[in-house]
Design an enzyme around this catalytic site. Structure first.
Site, PDB file in Angstrom:
ATOM      1  N   MET A  43       0.834  -1.200   0.000  1.00  0.00           N
ATOM      2  CA  MET A  43       0.000   0.000   0.000  1.00  0.00           C
ATOM      3  C   MET A  43       0.869   1.250   0.000  1.00  0.00           C
ATOM      4  O   MET A  43       0.617   2.212  -0.731  1.00  0.00           O
ATOM      5  CB  MET A  43      -0.934  -0.030   1.217  1.00  0.00           C
ATOM      6  CG  MET A  43      -1.882   1.155   1.288  1.00  0.00           C
ATOM      7  SD  MET A  43      -1.215   2.525   2.268  1.00  0.00           S
ATOM      8  CE  MET A  43      -2.723   3.312   2.779  1.00  0.00           C
ATOM      9  N   HIS A  44       1.923   1.259   0.824  1.00  0.00           N
ATOM     10  CA  HIS A  44       2.849   2.390   0.842  1.00  0.00           C
ATOM     11  C   HIS A  44       3.493   2.591  -0.524  1.00  0.00           C
ATOM     12  O   HIS A  44       3.580   3.712  -1.033  1.00  0.00           O
ATOM     13  CB  HIS A  44       3.948   2.161   1.893  1.00  0.00           C
ATOM     14  CG  HIS A  44       3.536   2.464   3.296  1.00  0.00           C
ATOM     15  ND1 HIS A  44       2.645   1.676   3.995  1.00  0.00           N
ATOM     16  CD2 HIS A  44       3.898   3.461   4.143  1.00  0.00           C
ATOM     17  CE1 HIS A  44       2.486   2.186   5.218  1.00  0.00           C
ATOM     18  NE2 HIS A  44       3.229   3.272   5.324  1.00  0.00           N
ATOM     19  N   GLU A  45       3.937   1.504  -1.107  1.00  0.00           N
ATOM     20  CA  GLU A  45       4.615   1.588  -2.397  1.00  0.00           C
ATOM     21  C   GLU A  45       3.704   2.194  -3.460  1.00  0.00           C
ATOM     22  O   GLU A  45       4.111   3.079  -4.221  1.00  0.00           O
ATOM     23  CB  GLU A  45       5.079   0.201  -2.840  1.00  0.00           C
ATOM     24  CG  GLU A  45       5.801   0.195  -4.180  1.00  0.00           C
ATOM     25  CD  GLU A  45       6.180  -1.200  -4.634  1.00  0.00           C
ATOM     26  OE1 GLU A  45       6.609  -1.321  -5.801  1.00  0.00           O
ATOM     27  OE2 GLU A  45       6.044  -2.165  -3.852  1.00  0.00           O
TER      28      GLU A  45
END
Length: 200
Positions: A43-45
């Site tokens: 999700m961060h990526e």
């Protein structure tokens, strides 16, 4: 918004402002009410690549490092109930969390274990905090969630997707990094090192 309940709980309600968290210090215990969004590595990526955005505004929000277990409701296809939602090790996001805070305006991070110097510096600069939810209490965490409002980026898989949860007094959460960049886990490591040397 910040309030103290009759039983002395400090409860932050989303959206959270700088003023709500500036006086909090490492070791304080808090609870959060309102929207929580789950987010792990993938999700961060995706968020930081900039090729997709969430429909929910994370400004003043809460990001929970967690890979929840969900069950689709038999009578409501496409709707889910939360089975368990234990925290993921936050240090996995250390290399990107500062950039994530810069981009999203998240004010409260929740996870397991501590985070490093880069995140601590970002918490000071952006006025955010990192908190720790007790490990091994995934069912307790689920009990604090009143509703699963939705899911985004489901193609990442259940644990990596961004689940949008509405919670009431989610916690207890121990502040591990405060808005001054104090880092409880780093301080404890140094304290234990000094004590060990004295014993040896």
């Amino acid at each position: 918004m910040r309030e103290e309940t009759e039983d002395k709980k400090i409860v932050l309600t989303t959206p959270i402002t700088d003023e709500d968290i500036l006086s909090l210090r490492t070791g304080d215990v808090i609870y959060v009410t309102g929207l929580l969004v789950t987010g792990r590595d993938a999700m961060h990526e995706r968020m930081l690549r900039g090729d997709a955005d969430l429909s929910v505004d994370l400004q003043g929000g809460v990001l929970y490092h967690a890979g929840p277990i969900m069950k689709e409701k038999a009578d409501e296809p496409g709707k889910y109930e939360l089975v368990a939602c234990g925290p993921t090790t936050s240090m996995r996001m250390e290399s990107v969390e500062a950039e994530f805070l810069e981009k999203t305006g998240v004010k409260v991070l929740i996870g397991k274990g501590g985070m490093g110097e880069k995140t601590a510096a970002a918490c000071w600069e952006k006025k955010a905090i990192h908190t720790v939810f007790p490990g091994g209490c995934a069912v307790l965490a689920a009990a604090c969630v009143e509703e699963v409002e939705g899911v985004e980026w489901a193609d990442l898989g259940m644990p990596e997707a961004a689940w949008i949860l509405r919670a009431k007094e989610f916690g207890p959460l121990v502040v591990s990094i405060d808005t001054e960049g104090n880092n409880l886990f780093a301080e404890n490591r140094e304290l234990f090192r000094v004590r060990k040397e004295a014993v040896l």
